[in-house]
Design a protein around this motif. Sequence first.
Motif, short mmCIF file in Angstrom:
data_model
loop_
_atom_site.label_atom_id
_atom_site.label_comp_id
_atom_site.label_asym_id
_atom_site.label_seq_id
_atom_site.Cartn_x
_atom_site.Cartn_y
_atom_site.Cartn_z
N GLU A 37 -6.32 4.62 -3.38
CA GLU A 37 -6.64 3.66 -4.42
C GLU A 37 -6.12 2.27 -4.06
OE1 GLU A 37 -4.86 5.40 -7.90
OE2 GLU A 37 -6.24 7.11 -7.89
N LYS A 38 -4.92 2.20 -3.51
CA LYS A 38 -4.34 0.90 -3.13
C LYS A 38 -5.11 0.27 -1.97
CE LYS A 38 0.08 1.34 -5.27
NZ LYS A 38 -0.28 0.59 -6.45
N GLU B 216 -8.27 0.63 -1.44
CA GLU B 216 -9.50 0.10 -2.04
C GLU B 216 -9.21 -1.17 -2.84
OE1 GLU B 216 -10.92 3.49 -4.20
OE2 GLU B 216 -11.60 4.50 -2.38
N GLU B 217 -8.14 -1.17 -3.65
CA GLU B 217 -7.79 -2.34 -4.48
C GLU B 217 -7.50 -3.56 -3.63
OE1 GLU B 217 -4.34 -1.21 -6.74
OE2 GLU B 217 -5.43 0.34 -7.84
N THR B 218 -6.81 -3.37 -2.50
CA THR B 218 -6.42 -4.49 -1.65
C THR B 218 -7.48 -4.86 -0.62
OG1 THR B 218 -5.29 -3.03 -0.08
CG2 THR B 218 -3.95 -3.95 -1.89
N ARG B 219 -8.57 -4.10 -0.61
CA ARG B 219 -9.67 -4.33 0.35
C ARG B 219 -9.14 -4.32 1.79
NH1 ARG B 219 -14.38 -5.46 -1.55
NH2 ARG B 219 -15.03 -6.81 0.16
N THR C 21 0.81 -1.22 0.00
CA THR C 21 0.00 0.00 0.00
C THR C 21 0.84 1.27 0.00
OG1 THR C 21 -0.24 -0.08 2.42
CG2 THR C 21 -1.99 -1.13 1.10
#
Length: 164
Positions: free
Chosen positions: A139-140, A142-145, A113
């Motif tokens: 953004e990271k 969100e992408e990695t939850r 992240t």
Amino acid sequence: IARAMFKMRFPDIEVEKYSVKELRGMEGLRVRKLYAELGLKYGVTWKGRSYNPRNWDLADGINKAVSSANASLYALCAAVVCSMGYLPSLGFVHDAGALPFIYDVADLYKQETSLPAAFQAIRQDPHNKGELARKILKEKIEETRLMQRIPKDLIALFEIAKKS
């Protein structure tokens, strides 16, 4: 819990064979290697982690971006840790300062992240003072939850500790 945290970082190593001090040293080597790899991947010159919180202007762009992204990750981890009723001051790997558990938790996720966010931000805008790193970090996350993962990981870490 410290060993379980190190196991998350070193899944292929039998962490039980090493002291926590040795594992901290291994983690330091892993992180220095990661910084160098990210520098190569993103084409950002990495001279080492160097900043002075009392004089922000002395740091180079990448150190400012790393500090900015990490501070945002610490805030997120603090919110999750506190909302779950854990004590930010009770660290397992870190043991100094007011928030060692926050640093313990954040260190589990920096590799995917805040650190890539910082290097990506400097690649895109070498003069950015941290805003872009925070935007990319979001953004990271969100992408990695990450918001969903941290509570699950903390519950699992403490369950492992109960069994030990």
